[in-house]
Design a protein around this motif. Sequence first.
Motif, PDB file in Angstrom:
ATOM      1  N   THR A  76     -28.028  34.320 -26.196  1.00  8.66           N
ATOM      2  CA  THR A  76     -28.731  35.574 -26.320  1.00  8.66           C
ATOM      3  C   THR A  76     -30.322  35.514 -26.547  1.00  8.66           C
ATOM      4  N   ILE A  77     -30.486  34.526 -27.356  1.00  6.11           N
ATOM      5  CA  ILE A  77     -32.000  34.252 -27.751  1.00  6.11           C
ATOM      6  C   ILE A  77     -32.618  33.974 -26.342  1.00  6.11           C
ATOM      7  N   SER A  78     -32.052  32.825 -25.855  1.00  8.82           N
ATOM      8  CA  SER A  78     -32.821  32.446 -24.652  1.00  8.82           C
ATOM      9  C   SER A  78     -32.980  33.516 -23.741  1.00  8.82           C
ATOM     10  N   ARG A  79     -32.002  34.249 -23.307  1.00  6.30           N
ATOM     11  CA  ARG A  79     -32.134  35.501 -22.570  1.00  6.30           C
ATOM     12  C   ARG A  79     -33.150  36.610 -23.063  1.00  6.30           C
ATOM     13  N   THR A  80     -33.349  36.790 -24.219  1.00  4.16           N
ATOM     14  CA  THR A  80     -34.053  37.689 -24.750  1.00  4.16           C
ATOM     15  C   THR A  80     -35.685  36.902 -24.602  1.00  4.16           C
TER      16      THR A  80
END
Length: 77
Positions: free
Chosen positions: A10-14
């Motif tokens: 989720t952090i990488s996508r954000t």
Amino acid sequence: MSTESNGLTTISRTVASLAAGVVHTLERAVVGEAQMRTARGNAWEAVCADRARADQRAELDRIVAELTTNRDSRPTS
């Protein structure tokens, strides 16, 4: 472990989404609204490039045909 992995994803996508937004905003500011590259613009450039290559091939074919005709019509000694 799946919670950690899910959190990192989720952090990488954000981060990727924010980076894309920054690049888009920067491009708009640098080149201007009218000069923004779009899928339609890219497609039109590809069509124009294909047409130019086809014209060059046709011209080369014409030259080769002309040279062949001239060679075949020369008198032999």
